[in-house]
Design an enzyme around this catalytic site. Structure first.
Site, PDB file in Angstrom:
ATOM      1  N   TYR A 113       0.828  -1.217   0.000  1.00 12.64           N
ATOM      2  CA  TYR A 113       0.000   0.000   0.000  1.00 12.64           C
ATOM      3  C   TYR A 113       0.861   1.266   0.000  1.00 12.64           C
ATOM      4  O   TYR A 113       0.342   2.382   0.090  1.00 12.64           O
ATOM      5  CB  TYR A 113      -0.956  -0.013   1.195  1.00 12.64           C
ATOM      6  CG  TYR A 113      -1.796  -1.266   1.284  1.00 12.64           C
ATOM      7  CD1 TYR A 113      -2.355  -1.838   0.130  1.00 12.64           C
ATOM      8  CD2 TYR A 113      -1.996  -1.931   2.490  1.00 12.64           C
ATOM      9  CE1 TYR A 113      -3.094  -3.009   0.194  1.00 12.64           C
ATOM     10  CE2 TYR A 113      -2.754  -3.095   2.560  1.00 12.64           C
ATOM     11  CZ  TYR A 113      -3.292  -3.632   1.411  1.00 12.64           C
ATOM     12  OH  TYR A 113      -4.028  -4.793   1.463  1.00 12.64           O
TER      13      TYR A 113
ATOM     14  N   HIS B  12      -1.349  -1.776 -10.994  1.00 10.92           N
ATOM     15  CA  HIS B  12      -2.228  -0.611 -11.171  1.00 10.92           C
ATOM     16  C   HIS B  12      -1.807   0.463 -10.161  1.00 10.92           C
ATOM     17  O   HIS B  12      -1.032   0.222  -9.226  1.00 10.92           O
ATOM     18  CB  HIS B  12      -3.690  -1.005 -10.907  1.00 10.92           C
ATOM     19  CG  HIS B  12      -3.866  -1.639  -9.575  1.00 10.92           C
ATOM     20  ND1 HIS B  12      -3.900  -0.924  -8.383  1.00 10.92           N
ATOM     21  CD2 HIS B  12      -3.913  -2.938  -9.221  1.00 10.92           C
ATOM     22  CE1 HIS B  12      -4.016  -1.743  -7.380  1.00 10.92           C
ATOM     23  NE2 HIS B  12      -4.014  -2.972  -7.845  1.00 10.92           N
TER      24      HIS B  12
ATOM     25  N   THR C 111     -10.294  -2.727  -1.197  1.00  6.28           N
ATOM     26  CA  THR C 111     -11.217  -3.631  -1.891  1.00  6.28           C
ATOM     27  C   THR C 111     -12.563  -3.566  -1.171  1.00  6.28           C
ATOM     28  O   THR C 111     -12.665  -3.115  -0.022  1.00  6.28           O
ATOM     29  CB  THR C 111     -10.697  -5.074  -1.841  1.00  6.28           C
ATOM     30  OG1 THR C 111     -10.434  -5.415  -0.487  1.00  6.28           O
ATOM     31  CG2 THR C 111      -9.423  -5.217  -2.674  1.00  6.28           C
TER      32      THR C 111
END
Ligand SMILES: O=P(O)(O)O[C@@H]1[C@H](O)[C@@H](O)[C@H](O)[C@@H](O)[C@@H]1OP(=O)(O)O
Length: 450
Positions: A34, A63, A69
């Site tokens: 992250y 990406h 999520t």
């Protein structure tokens, strides 16, 4: 106007084309997968070695930064609700929390993540300008929205750099570049998204990563848990909820348009971020890399596609390649000099392992932190941050008949010791390919369905 050569361009507060995210690096470079992309220190200079020129470059990219999520965003929201329902007093640096409103979405790129990918396209163009100024990359993407959108943003940056390039006098009539999207639907053969290997997806190995993470969490979380539950009287946070509060630091940071560091971040110490980074690294190492018996096998399909492109030969793979696509020059062209593939953190981790990268790492302890520098350059933040990019390049160098291969991951040149990497991190093409016996024999794919 565009002058992508200027480091400032495409930059917002903390993020720039050349160096990625550089605000509070002592903590922001320790958020595992992250972490927003940042240029990783490289003991081998990342510039093209003297008397060499690049003849081929294939970028494999994650990406850009995203919202959590769907399942995680629900869990984070519930955790914030629990705190608000049970805590009255928010002392000192927790003051922001009293009126904090959970507004993160689910799954999609944030604006910051879109800019990361535009910057990545700019950077790729600049690095390979001698090829890029007259060529268009062949682009493929896994089908999830955030991945396709990342590919589109990357091509937007590449295209902008091309129009701004004084050495390109032919504009860019091929834009928007076609993107070959490979379905992530269940049962699809897709080298950019795992899912086919039954024993990997649902087998006994499924808990290896969570067990390793739980063991490590039992070591580092209790001290944090005690502090938070003492500072926030009534919160009564579980170990898992403590890690969720930690996750809110990177996710709120990348949800800010210019990547402003979130107030959640200062609730934890530098050491605790290193422990968190390692917690995430264990997830990747024991989930998709050498710590998982079938992990590296999930990356074999892409590895065999890369071999095909490097050697201009037909794809030889019976694992996850999609032969409808790969046997068709329209969707799997050879003899191109520039390729760009877009995928996910877990798949990239498996691909790196299938290629034998970081094979000097581990096994990683689940009771003490091993920093990337001491793990053969391996950590989640160094390998698969948001907007991560691996460059697989071929070089032609004066005085050498055979081409060389180099692998540069987030600007760090890998030593490639598995194929006799020299002081520039170069292996000859034949030695690099010969070192890929695991991939060429389809890894342990035959163990997927027993
Ligand atoms: O980034 P992670 O949270 O470790 O993994 C994401 C999801 O949690 C997984 O369920 C999904 O399988 C991964 O692909 C996804 O990784 P991204 O690279 O898409 O963030």
């Amino acid at each position: 106007g565009w002058n992508p050569g200027k480091p400032g361009h495409g930059s917002s507060g903390c993020d720039s084309v050349q160096n990625g995210y550089q605000c509070q690096p002592d903590i922001s470079h320790f958020w595992g997968q992250y972490s927003p992309f940042f240029s990783v220190e490289s003991s081998i200079p990342s510039e093209v070695p003297p008397r060499c020129s690049v003849t081929f470059a294939n970028v494999l990219s994650r990406h850009g930064a995203r919202d959590p999520t769907a399942s995680k965003t629900a869990a984070y929201n519930a955790t914030v609700q629990k705190i608000h329902a049970n805590v009255q007093n928010y002392p000192g640096k927790y003051a922001f929390l009293k009126n904090y409103e959970y507004t993160l979405g689910a799954d999609q790129l944030t604006l910051f993540g879109q800019q990361e990918m535009i910057n990545s396209g700019l950077k790729f163009y600049e690095r390979y300008e001698q090829l890029a100024n007259h060529l268009t990359p062949f682009v493929r993407s896994a089908s999830e929205d955030r991945v396709v959108e990342s590919a589109e943003n990357f091509t937007q940056g590449y295209h902008s750099a091309k129009l701004a390039d004084k050495r390109n006098r032919r504009g860019d009539s091929t834009y928007p570049y076609p993107i070959t999207v490979i379905s992530e639907a269940d049962g699809s053969n897709n080298t950019l998204n795992h899912g086919l290997c039954t024993n990997f997806e649902d087998g006994p190995d499924d808990s290896i990563a969570s067990n390793a993470q739980k063991t490590w969490a039992n070591v580092f979380v209790p001290a944090i848990q005690n502090r938070l539950n003492s500072d926030l009287q009534g919160a009564n946070l579980t170990q898992t909820e403590v890690t969720y509060v930690m996750d809110l630091c990177p996710f709120n940071t990348v949800a800010s348009n210019n990547g402003t560091i979130s107030s959640f971040c200062s609730l934890f110490t530098e050491e605790e971020w290193h422990q968190y980074n390692y917690y995430e690294t264990l997830n990747k190492y024991y989930g998709y890399s050498y710590g998982n018996p079938l992990g590296p096998t999930q990356g074999v399909g892409f590895a065999n596609e890369l071999i095909a492109r490097l050697t201009n030969s037909a794809v030889d793979d019976e694992t996850s390649t999609n032969h409808t696509l790969d046997d068709n020059p329209a969707t799997f062209p050879l003899r191109r000099s520039l390729y760009a593939d877009f995928s996910h953190d877990n798949d990239m981790t498996a691909i790196f392992s299938a290629l034998g990268l970081y094979n000097g790492t581990g096994p990683l302890s689940n009771t003490t932190v091993t920093e990337a520098q001491d793990a053969n350059g391996y950590s989640a933040a160094w390998t698969v941050p948001f907007a991560a990019r691996a460059y697989f390049e071929k070089l032609r160098c004066a005085g050498n008949r055979e081409e060389f291969v180099r692998v540069v991951i987030n600007d760090r040149v890998l030593p490639l010791s598995q194929c006799g990497g020299d002081r520039y991190g170069r292996c000859t093409l034949s030695k690099f390919v010969n070192s890929l016996g695991f991939a060429k024999s389809d890894g342990l794919w035959d163990q997927c369905f027993t």
